[in-house]
Design a protein around this motif. Structure first.
Motif, mmCIF file in Angstrom:
data_model
loop_
_atom_site.group_PDB
_atom_site.id
_atom_site.type_symbol
_atom_site.label_atom_id
_atom_site.label_comp_id
_atom_site.label_asym_id
_atom_site.label_seq_id
_atom_site.Cartn_x
_atom_site.Cartn_y
_atom_site.Cartn_z
ATOM 1 N N TYR A 115 0.817 17.616 7.739
ATOM 2 C CA TYR A 115 -0.185 16.571 7.959
ATOM 3 C C TYR A 115 0.190 15.325 7.162
ATOM 4 C CZ TYR A 115 -3.238 19.732 10.480
ATOM 5 O OH TYR A 115 -3.768 20.584 11.417
ATOM 6 N N TYR A 116 0.091 14.181 7.836
ATOM 7 C CA TYR A 116 0.443 12.909 7.230
ATOM 8 C C TYR A 116 -0.741 11.956 7.277
ATOM 9 C CZ TYR A 116 5.274 14.422 8.075
ATOM 10 O OH TYR A 116 6.460 15.111 8.102
ATOM 11 N N CYS A 117 -0.945 11.217 6.201
ATOM 12 C CA CYS A 117 -1.898 10.125 6.269
ATOM 13 C C CYS A 117 -1.122 8.840 6.498
ATOM 14 C CB CYS A 117 -2.766 10.037 5.022
ATOM 15 S SG CYS A 117 -1.877 9.791 3.494
ATOM 16 N N ALA A 118 -1.769 7.894 7.154
ATOM 17 C CA ALA A 118 -1.110 6.662 7.528
ATOM 18 C C ALA A 118 -2.102 5.518 7.501
ATOM 19 C CB ALA A 118 -0.503 6.796 8.923
ATOM 20 N N ALA A 119 -1.567 4.328 7.365
ATOM 21 C CA ALA A 119 -2.410 3.136 7.329
ATOM 22 C C ALA A 119 -1.908 2.107 8.330
ATOM 23 C CB ALA A 119 -2.418 2.532 5.924
ATOM 24 N N ARG A 120 -2.871 1.457 8.944
ATOM 25 C CA ARG A 120 -2.578 0.409 9.917
ATOM 26 C C ARG A 120 -3.271 -0.859 9.430
ATOM 27 N NH1 ARG A 120 -2.123 -1.333 15.245
ATOM 28 N NH2 ARG A 120 -3.914 -2.593 15.888
ATOM 29 N N PRO A 121 -2.488 -1.874 9.068
ATOM 30 C CA PRO A 121 -3.103 -3.074 8.487
ATOM 31 C C PRO A 121 -3.600 -4.082 9.517
ATOM 32 C CG PRO A 121 -0.734 -3.270 8.421
ATOM 33 C CD PRO A 121 -1.027 -1.926 9.011
ATOM 34 N N PHE A 122 -4.096 -3.578 10.616
ATOM 35 C CA PHE A 122 -4.623 -4.455 11.658
ATOM 36 C C PHE A 122 -5.916 -3.874 12.199
ATOM 37 C CE2 PHE A 122 -0.953 -7.048 11.658
ATOM 38 C CZ PHE A 122 0.142 -6.219 11.550
ATOM 39 N N VAL A 152 0.852 -1.193 0.000
ATOM 40 C CA VAL A 152 0.000 0.000 0.000
ATOM 41 C C VAL A 152 0.886 1.240 0.000
ATOM 42 C CG1 VAL A 152 -1.706 1.321 1.300
ATOM 43 C CG2 VAL A 152 -1.883 -1.167 1.171
ATOM 44 N N GLN A 153 0.514 2.184 -0.833
ATOM 45 C CA GLN A 153 1.206 3.474 -0.858
ATOM 46 C C GLN A 153 0.191 4.582 -0.679
ATOM 47 O OE1 GLN A 153 3.352 3.292 -4.643
ATOM 48 N NE2 GLN A 153 5.236 2.874 -3.523
ATOM 49 N N LEU A 154 0.611 5.616 0.008
ATOM 50 C CA LEU A 154 -0.278 6.732 0.320
ATOM 51 C C LEU A 154 0.299 8.027 -0.224
ATOM 52 C CD1 LEU A 154 -0.906 5.839 4.076
ATOM 53 C CD2 LEU A 154 -2.194 5.070 2.080
ATOM 54 N N GLN A 155 -0.563 8.874 -0.723
ATOM 55 C CA GLN A 155 -0.158 10.163 -1.282
ATOM 56 C C GLN A 155 -1.092 11.232 -0.749
ATOM 57 O OE1 GLN A 155 2.363 10.587 -3.723
ATOM 58 N NE2 GLN A 155 2.084 12.790 -3.878
ATOM 59 N N ALA A 156 -0.570 12.098 0.096
ATOM 60 C CA ALA A 156 -1.378 13.161 0.678
ATOM 61 C C ALA A 156 -1.293 14.429 -0.166
ATOM 62 C CB ALA A 156 -0.918 13.449 2.096
#
Length: 123
Positions: A93-100, A1-5
């Motif tokens: 500001y950062y977006c983030a992902a938690r795969p749990f 997964v990649q995130l782009q804010a």
């Protein structure tokens, strides 16, 4: 997964701004998507989080009632609507992902991070 804010900018006190986080790669309903921010000289702090499946989001007390996090499963984006901005909201500001499973508010609980987008609130 990649995130782009994206969506940061210079606004005045009381203005609104909407940040977006584009998600690419496989994402599952149990993922938790979060927004964090880091002001100059300060530690990264939690802003808001929501599960990809939906449900009740959680917010930091400092933004509760002013910010709204949402996700668009069709566009595969996570947004942060920020209203009534204050000087103290100035940060990257950062977006983030938690795969749990489970909403979490600590940066260490998120393993995927996008690049930051700068929000500057001026008087």
């Amino acid at each position: 997964v990649q995130l782009q804010a994206s969506g940061g900018g210079l606004v005045q006190v009381g203005d609104s701004l909407r940040l977006a986080c584009s998600v690419s790669g496989p994402i599952f309903v149990n993922y938790v998507m979060g927004w964090f921010r880091q002001a100059p000289g300060k530690e990264r702090e939690f802003v808001a989080a929501i599960t990809w499946a939906g449900g009740t989001p959680t917010y930091a007390d400092s933004v509760k009632g002013r910010f709204t996090i949402s996700r668009d499963t069709a566009k595969i984006t996570v947004s942060l609507q920020m209203n009534s901005l204050k000087l103290s909201d100035t940060a990257v500001y950062y977006c983030a992902a938690r795969p749990f499973v489970g909403l979490r508010t600590k940066p260490i609980d998120y393993s995927v991070w996008g690049q930051g987008t700068l929000v500057t609130v001026s008087s």
